[in-house]
Design a protein around this motif. Structure first.
Motif, PDB file in Angstrom:
ATOM      1  N   GLU A   1       0.654  -0.963  -0.008  1.00  0.00           N
ATOM      2  CA  GLU A   1       0.226   0.112   0.634  1.00  0.00           C
ATOM      3  C   GLU A   1       0.823   1.109  -0.047  1.00  0.00           C
ATOM      4  O   GLU A   1       2.163   1.245   0.244  1.00  0.00           O
ATOM      5  N   THR A   2       0.087   2.189  -0.534  1.00  0.00           N
ATOM      6  CA  THR A   2       1.304   3.328  -0.419  1.00  0.00           C
ATOM      7  C   THR A   2       0.007   4.615   0.084  1.00  0.00           C
ATOM      8  O   THR A   2      -1.110   4.418   0.036  1.00  0.00           O
ATOM      9  N   LYS A   3       0.702   5.318   1.292  1.00  0.00           N
ATOM     10  CA  LYS A   3      -0.265   6.179   1.892  1.00  0.00           C
ATOM     11  C   LYS A   3       1.055   7.138   2.483  1.00  0.00           C
ATOM     12  O   LYS A   3       2.136   6.881   2.623  1.00  0.00           O
ATOM     13  N   ASN A   4       0.454   8.451   2.348  1.00  0.00           N
ATOM     14  CA  ASN A   4       1.546   9.741   2.751  1.00  0.00           C
ATOM     15  C   ASN A   4       3.442   9.860   2.314  1.00  0.00           C
ATOM     16  O   ASN A   4       4.178   9.871   3.170  1.00  0.00           O
ATOM     17  N   GLY A   5       2.902   9.357   1.014  1.00  0.00           N
ATOM     18  CA  GLY A   5       5.075   9.595   0.633  1.00  0.00           C
ATOM     19  C   GLY A   5       5.175   8.036   1.153  1.00  0.00           C
ATOM     20  O   GLY A   5       6.450   8.123   0.365  1.00  0.00           O
ATOM     21  N   ALA A   6       4.747   7.233   1.478  1.00  0.00           N
ATOM     22  CA  ALA A   6       6.036   5.762   1.441  1.00  0.00           C
ATOM     23  C   ALA A   6       4.586   4.399   1.118  1.00  0.00           C
ATOM     24  O   ALA A   6       4.611   4.648   0.963  1.00  0.00           O
ATOM     25  N   GLU A   7       5.452   3.347   0.458  1.00  0.00           N
ATOM     26  CA  GLU A   7       5.020   2.653   0.666  1.00  0.00           C
ATOM     27  C   GLU A   7       5.477   1.572   1.139  1.00  0.00           C
ATOM     28  O   GLU A   7       6.675   1.006   2.208  1.00  0.00           O
ATOM     29  N   TYR A   8       4.469   0.756   1.597  1.00  0.00           N
ATOM     30  CA  TYR A   8       4.310  -0.356   2.692  1.00  0.00           C
ATOM     31  C   TYR A   8       4.442  -1.682   2.318  1.00  0.00           C
ATOM     32  O   TYR A   8       3.355  -2.088   1.346  1.00  0.00           O
ATOM     33  N   LEU A   9       5.598  -2.817   2.401  1.00  0.00           N
ATOM     34  CA  LEU A   9       5.035  -3.987   2.098  1.00  0.00           C
ATOM     35  C   LEU A   9       5.092  -4.703   3.379  1.00  0.00           C
ATOM     36  O   LEU A   9       5.554  -4.883   4.327  1.00  0.00           O
TER      37      LEU A   9
ATOM     38  N   VAL B   1       5.901  -4.918   8.232  1.00  0.00           N
ATOM     39  CA  VAL B   1       6.032  -3.932   7.455  1.00  0.00           C
ATOM     40  C   VAL B   1       7.119  -3.915   7.127  1.00  0.00           C
ATOM     41  O   VAL B   1       7.748  -3.516   8.164  1.00  0.00           O
ATOM     42  N   VAL B   2       7.806  -3.604   5.991  1.00  0.00           N
ATOM     43  CA  VAL B   2       8.789  -2.652   5.689  1.00  0.00           C
ATOM     44  C   VAL B   2       8.391  -2.466   4.654  1.00  0.00           C
ATOM     45  O   VAL B   2       7.449  -1.918   3.972  1.00  0.00           O
ATOM     46  N   ILE B   3       8.692  -1.063   5.860  1.00  0.00           N
ATOM     47  CA  ILE B   3       8.812   0.928   4.588  1.00  0.00           C
ATOM     48  C   ILE B   3       9.533   1.486   4.052  1.00  0.00           C
ATOM     49  O   ILE B   3      10.677   1.349   4.558  1.00  0.00           O
ATOM     50  N   LEU B   4       9.070   2.122   2.730  1.00  0.00           N
ATOM     51  CA  LEU B   4       9.884   2.915   1.968  1.00  0.00           C
ATOM     52  C   LEU B   4       9.732   3.825   1.369  1.00  0.00           C
ATOM     53  O   LEU B   4       8.741   4.153   1.698  1.00  0.00           O
ATOM     54  N   VAL B   5      10.052   4.993   1.495  1.00  0.00           N
ATOM     55  CA  VAL B   5      10.236   6.716   0.946  1.00  0.00           C
ATOM     56  C   VAL B   5      11.058   6.480  -0.289  1.00  0.00           C
ATOM     57  O   VAL B   5      12.686   6.215   0.112  1.00  0.00           O
ATOM     58  N   ASP B   6      10.081   6.854  -1.229  1.00  0.00           N
ATOM     59  CA  ASP B   6      11.924   7.210  -2.263  1.00  0.00           C
ATOM     60  C   ASP B   6      12.101   6.081  -2.370  1.00  0.00           C
ATOM     61  O   ASP B   6      14.029   5.991  -3.077  1.00  0.00           O
ATOM     62  N   GLY B   7      11.308   4.834  -2.282  1.00  0.00           N
ATOM     63  CA  GLY B   7      12.461   3.416  -3.005  1.00  0.00           C
ATOM     64  C   GLY B   7      13.665   2.831  -1.996  1.00  0.00           C
ATOM     65  O   GLY B   7      13.706   2.270  -1.917  1.00  0.00           O
ATOM     66  N   LYS B   8      13.233   3.316  -0.606  1.00  0.00           N
ATOM     67  CA  LYS B   8      14.816   2.958   0.034  1.00  0.00           C
ATOM     68  C   LYS B   8      14.080   2.396   1.195  1.00  0.00           C
ATOM     69  O   LYS B   8      13.040   3.641   1.346  1.00  0.00           O
ATOM     70  N   VAL B   9      14.259   1.541   1.660  1.00  0.00           N
ATOM     71  CA  VAL B   9      14.194   1.136   3.160  1.00  0.00           C
ATOM     72  C   VAL B   9      14.302   2.221   4.082  1.00  0.00           C
ATOM     73  O   VAL B   9      15.103   2.692   4.055  1.00  0.00           O
ATOM     74  N   VAL B  10      13.122   2.555   4.645  1.00  0.00           N
ATOM     75  CA  VAL B  10      13.914   4.004   6.135  1.00  0.00           C
ATOM     76  C   VAL B  10      12.957   3.037   7.645  1.00  0.00           C
ATOM     77  O   VAL B  10      13.357   3.007   8.688  1.00  0.00           O
TER      78      VAL B  10
END
Length: 121
Positions: free
Chosen positions: A51-59, A100-109
């Motif tokens: 899912e994508t929310k608030n500019g982050a992608e959640y795996l 959950v793995v959280i990515l911002v701008d395509g990178k793990v944060v």
């Protein structure tokens, strides 16, 4: 004889292929900040959902402890209602784990275990 070898080879390859796509939470320790999505998927496998929310992608990944009862008759327990009650009791003791793995701008944060929502239990 050749058909037995072929069957054994196919069986082993099928088992190995199944293991390659199964999420194993202990690999989360190999995830680190800055990894890209491709690296995460190569390590952990395809997520259950994204899912994508608030500019982050959640795996989102999940893992359930597997219950494998022996085929033998341990302790002389009858293969009856008593055994079925034992099996159901054991299954209730196993739980689902969600990560959950959280990515911002395509990178793990960040990555973490998702705690269950108490209102859903």
């Amino acid at each position: 004889m050749k058909s037995i070898k072929l069957l054994a080879t196919v069986t082993v390859l099928s088992l190995l292929a199944g293991c390659a796509t199964t999420f194993r939470p202990w690999l989360l320790s190999d995830v680190h900040e800055g990894m890209d999505k491709v690296q995460v998927v190569q390590l952990l496998g395809t997520p259950d959902s994204t899912e994508t929310k608030n500019g982050a992608e959640y795996l989102h990944y999940s893992f359930r402890e597997d219950l494998t009862l022996p085929f033998s008759n341990p302790g002389g327990i009858e293969f009856s209602a008593e055994r079925e009650i034992m099996r159901e009791d054991m299954e209730r003791r196993f739980k689902d784990y969600r990560y959950v793995v959280i990515l911002v701008d395509g990178k793990v944060v960040n990555y973490k275990e998702e705690l269950p929502d108490p209102s859903q239990e």
